[in-house]
Design a protein around this motif. Structure first.
Motif, mmCIF file in Angstrom:
data_model
loop_
_atom_site.group_PDB
_atom_site.id
_atom_site.type_symbol
_atom_site.label_atom_id
_atom_site.label_comp_id
_atom_site.label_asym_id
_atom_site.label_seq_id
_atom_site.Cartn_x
_atom_site.Cartn_y
_atom_site.Cartn_z
ATOM 1 N N GLU A 1 -0.575 -4.020 2.538
ATOM 2 C CA GLU A 1 -1.804 -4.024 1.745
ATOM 3 C C GLU A 1 -2.945 -4.663 2.532
ATOM 4 O O GLU A 1 -4.083 -4.181 2.505
ATOM 5 N N HIS A 2 -2.652 -5.746 3.246
ATOM 6 C CA HIS A 2 -3.685 -6.406 4.044
ATOM 7 C C HIS A 2 -4.182 -5.486 5.151
ATOM 8 O O HIS A 2 -5.389 -5.398 5.422
ATOM 9 N N ALA B 1 1.687 2.136 1.869
ATOM 10 C CA ALA B 1 1.651 0.946 1.016
ATOM 11 C C ALA B 1 1.909 1.315 -0.438
ATOM 12 O O ALA B 1 2.619 0.593 -1.164
ATOM 13 N N GLN C 1 5.159 -5.435 1.435
ATOM 14 C CA GLN C 1 4.066 -4.880 0.657
ATOM 15 C C GLN C 1 2.765 -5.656 0.917
ATOM 16 O O GLN C 1 1.692 -5.068 1.104
ATOM 17 N N ARG C 2 2.854 -6.966 0.990
ATOM 18 C CA ARG C 2 1.664 -7.788 1.217
ATOM 19 C C ARG C 2 1.058 -7.509 2.590
ATOM 20 O O ARG C 2 -0.165 -7.392 2.740
ATOM 21 N N ALA C 3 1.920 -7.385 3.598
ATOM 22 C CA ALA C 3 1.425 -7.120 4.952
ATOM 23 C C ALA C 3 0.737 -5.763 5.028
ATOM 24 O O ALA C 3 -0.329 -5.615 5.637
ATOM 25 N N GLN D 1 -6.459 -2.516 3.758
ATOM 26 C CA GLN D 1 -7.732 -2.770 3.086
ATOM 27 C C GLN D 1 -8.932 -2.123 3.780
ATOM 28 O O GLN D 1 -9.746 -1.471 3.120
ATOM 29 N N PRO E 1 8.289 -7.651 -1.375
ATOM 30 C CA PRO E 1 6.953 -8.235 -1.584
ATOM 31 C C PRO E 1 6.245 -8.611 -0.285
ATOM 32 O O PRO E 1 5.025 -8.452 -0.176
ATOM 33 N N TRP E 2 7.013 -9.091 0.705
ATOM 34 C CA TRP E 2 6.389 -9.500 1.950
ATOM 35 C C TRP E 2 5.893 -8.296 2.745
ATOM 36 O O TRP E 2 4.800 -8.314 3.311
ATOM 37 N N SER F 1 5.183 0.210 -2.865
ATOM 38 C CA SER F 1 5.013 -0.466 -4.155
ATOM 39 C C SER F 1 5.966 0.093 -5.210
ATOM 40 O O SER F 1 6.211 -0.552 -6.220
#
Length: 385
Positions: free
Chosen positions: A343-344, A321, A339-341, A347, A336-337, A325
């Motif tokens: 990152e989720h 991740a 990256q968002r997946a 976590q 961005p999509w 970035s």
């Protein structure tokens, strides 16, 4: 009128027979009572082994009624009440034991300790403390001091906790140097909140002397030095920590990068972090290295390559991740999509997990909020364990 001695001769065998029958009746009744107590006791024990606590309590109450002088039955009954959360009934049982004049010293101390546990489990900390203090000089002294230490920690009475820990250390009941360091750090934090910088520094230095391997006093001292605009001293403190306690450096890496940028020694600190990273790869060390590289003018692409190299060493989703970035993958509209997946998904892997109870948290704790253990959180995150 003359007395007829013949009646006496006739009555003696009759009296003897009646006495013999009475004694046999008493013996039979005594044996029946003695058999009833073990039967009720073993019945309660059987219920207890089968985790049928309600039936076990009824059986033990029956046994106590048949033989109220048996202290072991009282202890078993009191412990059952405490396990069920019926603390008031447990207190009454143990207070009844303490009120008995025929109780020997060993059982009296045992009842006193059981009463203290009742108060402790019920949350009556003041009464529990008073009961535990009465166990000084008894066979339950070590257990009582441990319980007192837990009470002072829960009530955040660090001075009293420090005194108990020192007593236990002097009595050879274990090594409490790290705990003492934490207690001093808590006192130092209170002084920092009151802006008593000199006193807080002295307390932190005392903690470092008591437990040189504890990283918390070093880090708190460095934070205080940065707050007092002494970045050179802060950097020196953290470098000493890295030399003496290298396994704790991932926790101190962000603070080390901050001190390096504040003191203008980014390149020297970057080289130091690179050396430690080669010995023990860590995402926190890597993040601080990338931060310092950007501060020295290097491009973000160089940071992306560092995360890619880390992926070669460890299959880290968090590192992936981080890499994304800095990397567009040639398709910036999708980045961005993705990256968002990632990152989720990453976590939960960023958390720290208590080695004692498994409690997970996003931040590192010196004392676990779940089980109250000190230093039970490793310096590395879940994904790196």
């Amino acid at each position: 009128m003359e007395f007829d001695f013949g009646w006496i001769l006739l009555g003696l065998p009759l009296a003897f027979m009646l006495g013999w029958l009475a004694s046999r009746f008493d013996l039979r009744q005594l044996r029946a009572e003695n058999r009833a107590v073990p039967k009720a006791y073993f019945k309660g024990l059987n219920y207890l082994l089968n985790e049928q606590q309600d039936q076990a309590i009824d059986a033990f109450i029956e046994a106590v009624q048949n033989d109220p002088d048996t202290s072991e039955l009282h202890f078993a009954l009191g412990n059952l009440f405490r396990r069920r959360g019926e603390y008031d009934r447990a207190v009454r049982v143990h207070e009844h034991l303490l009120s008995r004049g025929d109780l020997d010293g060993k059982d009296r101390d045992r009842a006193q300790y059981a009463l203290a546990l009742d108060f402790l489990k019920a949350g009556l900390l003041d009464r529990a403390e008073a009961a535990l203090l009465r166990l000084e000089g008894t066979a339950f002294e070590a257990q009582a001091r441990l319980a007192l230490l837990a009470i002072h920690e829960r009530s955040r009475d660090w001075c009293q906790a420090m005194g108990i820990a020192q007593k236990m250390q002097a009595a050879g009941q274990g090594d409490f140097s790290t705990r003492q360091a934490h207690f001093l750090c808590e006192q130092a934090q209170a002084l920092i909140d009151q802006e008593q910088w000199t006193e807080a520094t002295a307390v932190l230095q005392q903690a470092m002397q008591i437990a040189p391997d504890a990283p918390r006093p070093w880090m708190m001292l460095a934070q205080l030095q940065l707050r007092l605009e002494q970045p050179q001293l802060a950097l020196s403190t953290l470098m000493d920590l890295g030399r003496d306690v290298p396994q704790a450096l991932p926790l101190a890496a962000p603070l080390l990068a901050q001190a390096a940028k504040a003191s203008g020694r980014e390149q020297q600190t970057l080289e130091l972090l690179q050396t430690y990273y080669q010995e023990l790869p860590s995402l926190d060390l890597l993040d601080s290295m990338v931060d310092l590289e950007v501060a020295t003018g290097q491009s973000l692409a160089q940071g992306a390559m560092r995360y890619a190299h880390h992926l070669e060493k460890e299959p880290s989703l968090v590192a992936a991740a981080k890499w994304l970035s800095h990397e567009t993958l040639g398709h910036p509209q999708w980045q961005p999509w993705v990256q968002r997946a990632l990152e989720h998904a990453a976590q939960p892997l960023r958390r720290y997990r208590c080695a004692a109870c498994g409690f997970e948290a996003r931040q590192h704790f010196w004392q676990c909020p779940g089980c109250q253990s000190w230093d039970s959180y490793p310096a590395r995150r879940i994904e790196e364990l």
